[in-house]
Structure formats: structure tokens, C-alpha cells
Scaffold this active site. Structure first.
Site, short mmCIF file in Angstrom:
data_model
loop_
_atom_site.label_atom_id
_atom_site.label_comp_id
_atom_site.label_asym_id
_atom_site.label_seq_id
_atom_site.Cartn_x
_atom_site.Cartn_y
_atom_site.Cartn_z
N HIS A 1 37.63 -21.04 30.08
CA HIS A 1 38.93 -20.67 29.54
C HIS A 1 39.19 -21.38 28.21
O HIS A 1 39.14 -22.61 28.16
CB HIS A 1 40.06 -21.09 30.50
N HIS B 1 57.66 -24.73 35.13
CA HIS B 1 56.74 -25.79 35.52
C HIS B 1 56.83 -26.86 34.42
O HIS B 1 56.27 -26.68 33.34
CB HIS B 1 55.31 -25.26 35.65
N TYR C 1 51.76 -10.26 36.79
CA TYR C 1 51.03 -11.38 36.17
C TYR C 1 49.88 -11.73 37.09
O TYR C 1 50.05 -11.88 38.30
CB TYR C 1 51.98 -12.57 35.99
N GLU D 1 56.60 -25.64 30.65
CA GLU D 1 56.40 -24.20 30.53
C GLU D 1 57.46 -23.41 31.30
O GLU D 1 57.60 -23.57 32.52
CB GLU D 1 55.01 -23.82 31.06
N HIS E 1 50.60 -26.68 38.86
CA HIS E 1 50.82 -25.26 39.11
C HIS E 1 49.55 -24.48 38.84
O HIS E 1 48.58 -24.99 38.28
CB HIS E 1 51.97 -24.72 38.25
N HIS F 1 46.48 -26.75 37.13
CA HIS F 1 46.54 -27.77 36.09
C HIS F 1 47.89 -28.46 36.05
O HIS F 1 48.88 -27.99 36.60
CB HIS F 1 46.24 -27.14 34.72
#
Length: 377
Positions: A234, A307, A292, A283, A313, A277
């Protein structure tokens, strides 16, 4: 760079005496009571009110950070509107307003011209610019990020080069569109977190010409040129940044506006949903339409999740099970458009948001089905 604009007014400007307006559901930072817990939170879409309201009357503050007086930080607002602003105008002395419609198109009539936006598009109206919001359908709902800090700008592209993400050529500004109206009108002002009003005898949208680079603008999120991995793993989610308000500290933002649009996923040997993470940035996520990929149930269009800094999360158990059992072939994520307001400062939740009936009190249950899978062979 210096921001400026020059206006030619059809009708001269007069000074006015302002009176205070009590709006208990509009809040401003610093928000310290009650203290915000580190608990992860999620909300359903805010329900429409039972009585008619325009977008200012239907505005509530979900969270905020920083300081209006110090011109740092931001606030997250939700809006629900069932009627247009007719004889009422508004400007915000505290910061820039980023509109993210989720349901219903809007017509933003500003001093510098008219912008029409619909879900899938955004608009920014800068600090101090007077405007009116008209509904183009029967009702409208969405999100607003109020930026107290440095103005939004395009992010630095670094090794990406000259093109990619949101391209400057795709942003649109209005042309002058003055109106000559005299009568009894109300001008609302948000100043130092409070709402004020005064009576005026003409429409303030009377600019017959303007020039400069301090103008409202709109952008179609479908024009975002998404960058992603074509090998494995990622990249950082900063590759999805549309606009950023920089902070004095390099590498972290006062507030970023990030989207997760339709895109191809082709990574090999990779857990494709977002990793589990914790991070320094706080966020807030919203969903404009579709689903999503990390939370296909429970996270609804018009809803949101929070979060905060170092609160763990990631995908819910259902998304995890799907990701580890699905063969890794190229896949196009089509029916989705999520976004994030991300800040270096913790989002302090308002009492209204924490106590709201549409907050999902059982949100944490979405992770309860996860099991330990580590084995020593």
C-alpha cells in the site's frame, strides 16, 4: 502566495450594527468539555429536521480543533436543508468553507458569481465572501469542512511529477453575476465562533466585475487522476489528497481533504483493504455514495466515522474475511466515493455529536469477530 480580489460594486457598502444570534448547535474550538474519549465512533446519516430550514439553520457542528483566534485548525459540520435562503445572506469571517454535498444539488450564489454543485462535486467559498445557498431539488444534505488555517491548495506532487491527482486545469471559478435588489434583507455573519446578524436594504450580491485569485471554486471529483500501486503493498493514503491546508510542520497538514474514488486494485501478495493501523493524524471519514471497501455494511452514505490520533482502526471482520478468501485478480472498485477530513490535531467531538441519537453506540462490535491467526510452523 498573496491572495487578493478587487470588486466593483453596483451598490455602495454601508456599515451596520450586528446583534447576537443564539445557535446552540453551531460550536467552535477549542472544544474541551466534555473531554473527547479515544474511542472510535461512527454516525448514521443525520436525519432531516421536522420543520423547514435553510442550510445555515440546518447546520450542526460535529467536531473541531485548533483555534479560530489563532487561525489554525478546522471544524466539521453537517448540514440538512429543506428550503433555500431567500432574503438571507451569509459570510464566514472565521475560515474557508469546503462544501461536500451528499444528497441534493446546490446553487451557491456568491458575490463573485454562481456555482452549481451536486453530489460528486465540491466547492470552496473563502473567508469573508458573502453568499446565498439555493436548493435545486426539495432537500439537501452533506458535509462542510471549515478551515481556520492556511487556505486550501493542491498538494505537492513530488516524484509524481507535473500531472496527477487533482489537476489545476479542472477547477472552475464563477464569472460575475450581479443582482440589483433593494428591500429588507438579513445578513448573517459567523465571527469568532458566534453567529451575528444585521439588517440591510439591498442584496450584497451586487458585484458587476472582479479580478484576482481569491475566488470561490468548484471541482468534479470524477476528474481526480488516481495514483496507486501496480506491484504490491500500500502506498500512503496521501496519494488520494485533493486539497491540503499546510501546517508549519512539514509532512503533516492542518487539514487534508482526501477521497477514495472508483479505481483499479491490482496489488499482488497483498491484503488489499486498508491495513489495521494507528497514526498521528486524526481521521474523519464520510461516504458520498456507494460502499466503502473496508466497511461494506454499517457505514452509510451521509454517515461518518471518527478515528482520532493513535486510535486503532481498520477493516471490519466481514471485510477481512472477504479479503483473505477472494483470489487476487485485478478488480475495479466502481460503486464507491468516500472521503476523509484528516488533521494533525485531534478532532474534539461536540456534545451534540457525542449524544446524538444517530451515533452508532454499537460501532465497536464490527471488529469483535476478528480472531488471532498467528501460528508458529
Amino acid at each position: 502566495s498573496l491572495l487578493f480580489f478587487f470588486l466593483i460594486l453596483f451598490y455602495p457598502f454601508f456599515s451596520h450594527v450586528f446583534s447576537f444570534v443564539s445557535f446552540h448547535i453551531i460550536s467552535y474550538p477549542p472544544l474541551v468539555r466534555p473531554p473527547t474519549p479515544p474511542t472510535q465512533m461512527r454516525w448514521d446519516p443525520m436525519p432531516y429536521p421536522n420543520k423547514p430550514c435553510n442550510i445555515i439553520e440546518g447546520l450542526v457542528t460535529l467536531a473541531g480543533n485548533g483555534s479560530i483566534a489563532a487561525q489554525t485548525g478546522a471544524a466539521i459540520h453537517l448540514y440538512c436543508a429543506t428550503e433555500s435562503m431567500v432574503n438571507t445572506f451569509f459570510y464566514n469571517a472565521d475560515g474557508d468553507l469546503l462544501f461536500v454535498p451528499q444528497e441534493g444539488p446546490l446553487r451557491l450564489k456568491t458575490e463573485l458569481g454562481v456555482l452549481d454543485i451536486k453530489p460528486g462535486e465540491i466547492a470552496v467559498i473563502q473567508r469573508g465572501i458573502k453568499f446565498q445557498v439555493h436548493l435545486l431539488e426539495g432537500k439537501a444534505r452533506g458535509y462542510i469542512c471549515e478551515n481556520f488555517g492556511l487556505p486550501f491548495r493542491l498538494p505537492e506532487l513530488g516524484p509524481i511529477g507535473a500531472n496527477g491527482l487533482a489537476n489545476a486545469r479542472d477547477f472552475q471559478i464563477p464569472t460575475a453575476a450581479y443582482e440589483e435588489k433593494q428591500g429588507e434583507f438579513t445578513l448573517l455573519v459567523k465571527f469568532q465562533g458566534q453567529l451575528w446578524k444585521t439588517q440591510i436594504n439591498h442584496s450584497p450580491l451586487n458585484v458587476v466585475a472582479w479580478h484576482g485569485n481569491y475566488a470561490p471554486y468548484k471541482y468534479d471529483l470524477a476528474l481526480f487522476n488516481t495514483v496507486n500501486t501496480v506491484s504490491f503493498d500500500h502506498p500512503d493514503p496521501s496519494i488520494f489528497t485533493v486539497l491540503t491546508s499546510p501546517s508549519p510542520l512539514p509532512g503533516v497538514a492542518n487539514v487534508d481533504f482526501v477521497i477514495f474514488p472508483p479505481r483499479w486494485m491490482v496489488a499482488s501478495d497483498t491484503f488489499r483493504p486498508p491495513y489495521y493501523h494507528r497514526n498521528i493524524m486524526s481521521e474523519y471519514m464520510g461516504l458520498i455514495h456507494g460502499t466503502y471497501d473496508a466497511k461494506e455494511t454499517g457505514f452509510l452514505p451521509g454517515g461518518g466515522s471518527l478515528h482520532n490520533c493513535m486510535s486503532a482502526h481498520g477493516p471490519d471482520s466481514q471485510a477481512y474475511d472477504k479479503a483473505i478468501s477472494t483470489p487476487l485478480a485485478p478488480e475495479y472498485y466502481a460503486n464507491t466515493l468516500a472521503f476523509m477530513f484528516e488533521s494533525q490535531q485531534v478532532w474534539q467531538v461536540t456534545p451534540y455529536a457525542y449524544q446524538a441519537g444517530f451515533r452508532q453506540k454499537n460501532y465497536l462490535a464490527c471488529w469483535q469477530g476478528l480472531k488471532a491467526n498467528f501460528k508458529i510452523e
